[in-house]
Every structure is written in C-alpha cells, then in structure tokens.
Design a protein around this motif. Sequence first.
Motif, short mmCIF file in Angstrom:
data_model
loop_
_atom_site.label_atom_id
_atom_site.label_comp_id
_atom_site.label_asym_id
_atom_site.label_seq_id
_atom_site.Cartn_x
_atom_site.Cartn_y
_atom_site.Cartn_z
N THR A 94 0.84 -1.20 0.00
CA THR A 94 0.00 0.00 0.00
C THR A 94 0.87 1.25 0.00
O THR A 94 0.63 2.20 -0.77
CB THR A 94 -0.93 0.01 1.22
OG1 THR A 94 -1.76 -1.16 1.21
CG2 THR A 94 -1.84 1.25 1.20
N PHE A 95 1.89 1.25 0.84
CA PHE A 95 2.82 2.38 0.91
C PHE A 95 3.58 2.57 -0.40
O PHE A 95 3.64 3.68 -0.96
CB PHE A 95 3.80 2.15 2.06
CG PHE A 95 5.05 2.98 1.98
CD1 PHE A 95 5.03 4.33 2.28
CD2 PHE A 95 6.25 2.41 1.59
CE1 PHE A 95 6.18 5.11 2.20
CE2 PHE A 95 7.41 3.17 1.49
CZ PHE A 95 7.36 4.52 1.81
N SER A 96 4.15 1.49 -0.94
CA SER A 96 4.98 1.61 -2.14
C SER A 96 4.16 1.95 -3.37
O SER A 96 4.62 2.68 -4.25
CB SER A 96 5.76 0.30 -2.37
OG SER A 96 4.88 -0.79 -2.53
N SER A 97 2.94 1.44 -3.46
CA SER A 97 2.09 1.75 -4.62
C SER A 97 1.73 3.23 -4.64
O SER A 97 1.81 3.89 -5.70
CB SER A 97 0.80 0.92 -4.58
OG SER A 97 1.09 -0.47 -4.73
N MET A 98 1.37 3.79 -3.50
CA MET A 98 1.07 5.22 -3.45
C MET A 98 2.30 6.05 -3.76
O MET A 98 2.23 7.06 -4.47
CB MET A 98 0.49 5.59 -2.07
CG MET A 98 -0.96 5.21 -1.89
SD MET A 98 -1.69 5.95 -0.40
CE MET A 98 -0.86 5.01 0.88
N SER A 99 3.45 5.64 -3.25
CA SER A 99 4.69 6.35 -3.54
C SER A 99 5.00 6.32 -5.03
O SER A 99 5.46 7.31 -5.60
CB SER A 99 5.84 5.73 -2.74
OG SER A 99 7.05 6.43 -2.99
N TRP A 136 7.47 9.97 -0.26
CA TRP A 136 7.60 8.86 0.69
C TRP A 136 6.82 9.12 1.97
O TRP A 136 6.24 8.19 2.55
CB TRP A 136 9.06 8.61 1.04
CG TRP A 136 9.95 8.27 -0.11
CD1 TRP A 136 10.92 9.05 -0.65
CD2 TRP A 136 9.95 7.06 -0.89
NE1 TRP A 136 11.53 8.43 -1.71
CE2 TRP A 136 10.97 7.20 -1.88
CE3 TRP A 136 9.20 5.90 -0.85
CZ2 TRP A 136 11.24 6.20 -2.80
CZ3 TRP A 136 9.47 4.90 -1.78
CH2 TRP A 136 10.47 5.05 -2.74
N PRO A 139 2.53 8.94 1.68
CA PRO A 139 2.05 7.55 1.69
C PRO A 139 2.31 6.84 3.01
O PRO A 139 1.49 6.03 3.46
CB PRO A 139 2.84 6.89 0.55
CG PRO A 139 3.17 8.01 -0.37
CD PRO A 139 3.43 9.18 0.54
N THR A 143 -0.68 5.22 5.19
CA THR A 143 -0.64 3.78 5.49
C THR A 143 -0.58 3.55 7.00
O THR A 143 -1.20 2.61 7.51
CB THR A 143 0.57 3.14 4.80
OG1 THR A 143 0.61 3.52 3.43
CG2 THR A 143 0.48 1.62 4.89
N THR A 182 -6.39 4.83 0.33
CA THR A 182 -5.17 4.02 0.42
C THR A 182 -4.69 3.48 -0.92
O THR A 182 -3.84 2.59 -0.95
CB THR A 182 -5.40 2.82 1.37
OG1 THR A 182 -6.51 2.04 0.88
CG2 THR A 182 -5.69 3.28 2.78
N GLY A 183 -5.19 4.02 -2.02
CA GLY A 183 -4.64 3.56 -3.29
C GLY A 183 -5.42 3.96 -4.52
O GLY A 183 -4.91 4.67 -5.39
N TRP A 186 -5.65 7.78 -5.54
CA TRP A 186 -4.38 8.30 -6.04
C TRP A 186 -4.06 7.71 -7.41
O TRP A 186 -3.47 8.39 -8.27
CB TRP A 186 -3.26 8.01 -5.04
CG TRP A 186 -3.49 8.58 -3.69
CD1 TRP A 186 -3.81 7.89 -2.55
CD2 TRP A 186 -3.43 9.96 -3.33
NE1 TRP A 186 -3.95 8.76 -1.51
CE2 TRP A 186 -3.72 10.04 -1.95
CE3 TRP A 186 -3.16 11.14 -4.03
CZ2 TRP A 186 -3.74 11.25 -1.26
CZ3 TRP A 186 -3.19 12.34 -3.35
CH2 TRP A 186 -3.48 12.40 -1.98
#
Length: 364
Positions: A94-99, A136, A139, A143, A182-183, A186
């Motif tokens: 979730t974090f890396s996809s938004m980033s 970074w 996100p 998350t 959360t995704g 964005w």
Amino acid sequence: MNQTTFDVFDLTISARITTVSSSMSLVGGIIIILSYRYIPATQNQVRAMLVALTVADMLTALGYEISSLRWYTIGMKNSDTSDIFCKAQSFLTTFSSMSSFFWTTFIALYLFHCVWFSTDLQVSRSQRLWLHCIAWGLPGVITSVALLYGVLGNNGFALNGVWCWLDKTFADKYGLHWMLLTGKGWEILTYLITASLYTSLKIRTFLKRGRHNSYLWNQVSNGLRREDELFCFTWLILYCLRVWGTIRFVIDIIEDGNHIKNAHVEKFKVALLFLQSYGDSAQAFWNFILFCVCDNTVRSFSLDNLIPLNNHKKVSTDSADIHSNPQENTNTNLQKDNEQQPLLHSRKLTHSVAHSHKNLTTSV
C-alpha cells in the motif's frame, strides 16, 4: 456483501502469475538502478527521479512476492485470516504503490515544465528533499493511519485476490472511502494528470516538428536528454498494466449498488484478476524495457561494454568509414552537432550558423 469469492484454483494461478511478474520486475529494477549508476550520460534530474520510482516499484514487487509466498504456505488454509504477516505485506505494498503514483506524477510535472516552457528547471537540494518527503512521507502517513485504524489486512480474497490490502468491503462503513484513500483514488488521479500532461507534450512536439527540421527535447532544455521523450509513454504503460484492477474495482461498485450478479461478468472478473496479477507488479520490468532496452544511450553502452567483440568490430568499422569517406563523415558530425545545439529563435542567427556549416562542408 455482493462480491466474487475466487476459488482456490483461480487464486493459485493468480499467485503463480504474480510470482513470475514480480521476479521480472525485481531484475528489471536492478538494471535500471545500475544503468544510472554506471552510465554518466544518463545522470540527469529526471533519471534520478526514475530511480526513486523504480525503488518504489521494486518494493511493490517484493510485497507481491511475499503475498504469493503467504498463499503457498498459509493462504489456502486460512483465507479469512489477517495475521501479522498479511498486515505487513499490506503495509508495504500500500505504501509503495502510493509512492509510485506520486513519483510518476512528479516526473510528469517536471518534464512538462521543462519542455512546455523551454527552460532548465534546476531542482535545489532543499527542493529534492521536499519531493522525497512528499513522495515517501505522505504515503507513509496514510498507510500508518490505516494500520492504526485496523483496516489493513485481508477480506477473504473477495476483492484483493491473493494479496492483502484492506479487510474492508463496499458493504462496510467507510469501506469505499478507505479504498480510495489508500490507493485507488491516487491511482485514478495519476491516470488523469499524467495522461493529460504527456498527451499535451506529444501534441506540442508534433506541431513544433512541423515548423522546425529538428525539435528534440535536449534542444529545448539543457537538463534533458534526447531519449527522455520516452517518458511520454510511461502513462500508457501504467494504464495498460494497472487498469485491470481499476475495472474490477468499478464493477464491484456497480454490483454492490445493484445487488445483482451475472455469470458472464463473474467469469470476466476472473480474467481481470489474472491480468491484474501480472500488471500490478510489472511496472519496474516495463520501465526497464522502456528506459534501458529502448534507450539508445543505455543500449549502446551495454553492447559496447558487455560484448567486447562487438566493440572491437565497431571501432574497426568506424575507422574504415572515416578513411574511405571523409566527406560523409563530416556531414554526419555536422548533423549530430546540430541535434545537440539548442533551438535558435533568431532567424538571422540561424541563417548565419547554417551558412557557416555550408562553407565548412564545401571546404572539406
């Protein structure tokens, strides 16, 4: 809840596709980073932002590899469990996809400013720090809040497939809001921004080339390379890879509102699941194809340094061409010089430069 619960056979195929796709992305991402590290000609600002995007995409691929491993080990037996392993994978992807969405948008904005306004956008150290904090940090905050509220996890593989994302469904209170935050929100916003910016740049480039014999991106901005025009295709790759999950998302919203299921639609959603299993984790691999295989500088460097025999033949051929046809060689060099110089807006100065080139060719 009116959502598809995929059977074990379909989910196993999805896990295998995810494993292959993620592995390809990890390898492709490593090559992108190494190309930036060892090829000085590629080391500009937009390529540095591409490296940051690649790191985010590699984290996503790693997270999906973890999800496949979880499915092979405990997922089949505990399909409804949101254990620590599941929540950790959900937090990472979730974090890396938004980033990744943020970096994709930042790259598009940077290139649009450089090309549209024909200027060199100098990014200071403090500005780069702000970019990293937003791409970074935001996100990470979103998350972390989702983790704090306990919404990260698994919903019985009804919406997520073999991956853990949210344990919420459309039937849950604020379920749709969490999915957008959360995704998906964005992601859709990135589609719209990058498609509009890059399409505008391609149209402008096409029109400019109709007025100039040569209109290259390295001519309108000293901070860009000629091959950086390849970035215009990043939104199309992003769209082709990730649109399948978005289509599934929209179909689930419609079905949840109508409370009607169609057998043909359910089969179509299984096919979408397989496409999403490949696309969501394949971003780094296709960026490798675009920015390494299709990039002339990276490709030439790789062939010249990784294949010594090919390099020896190239040197011998170039030497023979110089001795056999100096006139043609001079014209080629003049053409390369013309591509490297900035576009001249003064007609008088342009005519003077062209006249000098003509005299030089005649004298040779």
